[in-house]
Design a protein around this motif. Sequence first.
Motif, PDB file in Angstrom:
ATOM      1  N   ASP A  78       0.837  -1.208   0.000  1.00 33.88           N
ATOM      2  CA  ASP A  78       0.000   0.000   0.000  1.00 33.88           C
ATOM      3  C   ASP A  78       0.862   1.244   0.000  1.00 33.88           C
ATOM      4  OD1 ASP A  78      -2.216  -1.556  -0.035  1.00 33.88           O
ATOM      5  OD2 ASP A  78      -2.506  -1.530   2.154  1.00 33.88           O
ATOM      6  N   ALA A 135       1.167 -12.870  -2.899  1.00 31.95           N
ATOM      7  CA  ALA A 135      -0.168 -12.689  -2.323  1.00 31.95           C
ATOM      8  C   ALA A 135      -0.391 -11.243  -1.905  1.00 31.95           C
ATOM      9  CB  ALA A 135      -0.346 -13.643  -1.132  1.00 31.95           C
ATOM     10  N   THR A 136       0.644 -10.615  -1.350  1.00 29.52           N
ATOM     11  CA  THR A 136       0.534  -9.201  -0.964  1.00 29.52           C
ATOM     12  C   THR A 136       0.315  -8.316  -2.174  1.00 29.52           C
ATOM     13  OG1 THR A 136       2.032  -9.621   0.891  1.00 29.52           O
ATOM     14  CG2 THR A 136       1.690  -7.340   0.251  1.00 29.52           C
ATOM     15  N   ARG A 155      -1.068  -9.224  -5.007  1.00 31.66           N
ATOM     16  CA  ARG A 155      -2.414  -9.487  -5.512  1.00 31.66           C
ATOM     17  C   ARG A 155      -3.457  -8.752  -4.671  1.00 31.66           C
ATOM     18  NH1 ARG A 155      -2.311 -14.356  -4.635  1.00 31.66           N
ATOM     19  NH2 ARG A 155      -1.335 -15.056  -6.588  1.00 31.66           N
ATOM     20  N   GLU A 156      -3.281  -8.741  -3.354  1.00 36.13           N
ATOM     21  CA  GLU A 156      -4.240  -8.042  -2.493  1.00 36.13           C
ATOM     22  C   GLU A 156      -4.195  -6.535  -2.715  1.00 36.13           C
ATOM     23  OE1 GLU A 156      -3.209  -9.204   1.406  1.00 36.13           O
ATOM     24  OE2 GLU A 156      -3.924 -11.298   1.194  1.00 36.13           O
ATOM     25  N   GLU A 189      -6.002  -5.695  -5.947  1.00 30.71           N
ATOM     26  CA  GLU A 189      -7.454  -5.844  -5.871  1.00 30.71           C
ATOM     27  C   GLU A 189      -8.103  -4.815  -4.934  1.00 30.71           C
ATOM     28  OE1 GLU A 189      -7.965  -9.834  -4.651  1.00 30.71           O
ATOM     29  OE2 GLU A 189      -7.451 -10.714  -6.609  1.00 30.71           O
ATOM     30  N   ALA A 190      -7.284  -4.194  -4.070  1.00 33.23           N
ATOM     31  CA  ALA A 190      -7.847  -3.249  -3.087  1.00 33.23           C
ATOM     32  C   ALA A 190      -8.314  -1.963  -3.771  1.00 33.23           C
ATOM     33  CB  ALA A 190      -6.785  -2.922  -2.044  1.00 33.23           C
TER      34      ALA A 190
END
Length: 290
Positions: free
Chosen positions: A2, A282-283, A285-286, A289-290
């Motif tokens: 982020d 995975a981080t 990808r999240e 998608e956020a």
Amino acid sequence: MDDITRDSRHALDDAVFTLAPEGLGSAQSALGRTRLRTFITLRWLAVAGQTAAVLFVAFVLGFEVPLALSLAIIAASAWLNVFLAFAFQSQRLTRGWEASLQLAFDTLQLAALITVTGGLSNPFLLMLLAPVTVAALSVSQARATMIAVLALASAAMMPFFSLPLPWVGGEAISLPPLFQWGQFTALVVGLVFFSLSAVRVSQDEARLVRALDAASVVMAREQKLSALGAMSAMTTHELGTPLATIHLVSKELLAEIGADDPHSEDIRLIAEQADRCRAILATIREAREA
């Protein structure tokens, strides 16, 4: 991740605001430069119109016009066009001082033609608005102001040097001084009005071009970010399967060789690093998608 996305957005905003002033200046610079071909074309139109007017007055209306002097003044513009056409490429952009010199010549040439055909009594006096308006649209405000001052100074000197207004049979006609200075006042008002109007239009066009430049910068950066997001999605998808395979095989190897095998630590390290890579993907990808 982020934080990375947020930093990218801040970097994009900083770049846009940093490039925007440069875009403004470049846009203004581009608006202030005109192709040489444009000046040549406008000057040929002026030469044709002036020649037609002089010949019409002399041969159709039968007025006594200083024909040789008038045509010589017109020929000066034609020779300037011939020189420019052969000396420079017509598609090149003129520099500010080049355009100013050409417009100053056009102003003086037109003022000289009006002077020998009646001066302030000539109804075509308002044609001096033409080069000043072109200057307001094609050169900087300071240079356009100098062209306007040159036009006004030329008009103010006409009563002292002008020849009589051509008339039928060479008859001398003298218009009242009040009428002549009324012509001069109309010229002043017209110059101020048309110059300010042209400058405002030019400034609005420059602002529009600057806004389009800034929007294009933002769009380009957004496209790069979108391409980066698509690449990250493809990367996470493509790397997920081999990492899962590595993790599975390393676990099976550990189960087969036992803990006392000298290679067990290396295999365990491979499994741990595969888990770490899967966690990073995975981080990503999240965050996408956020």
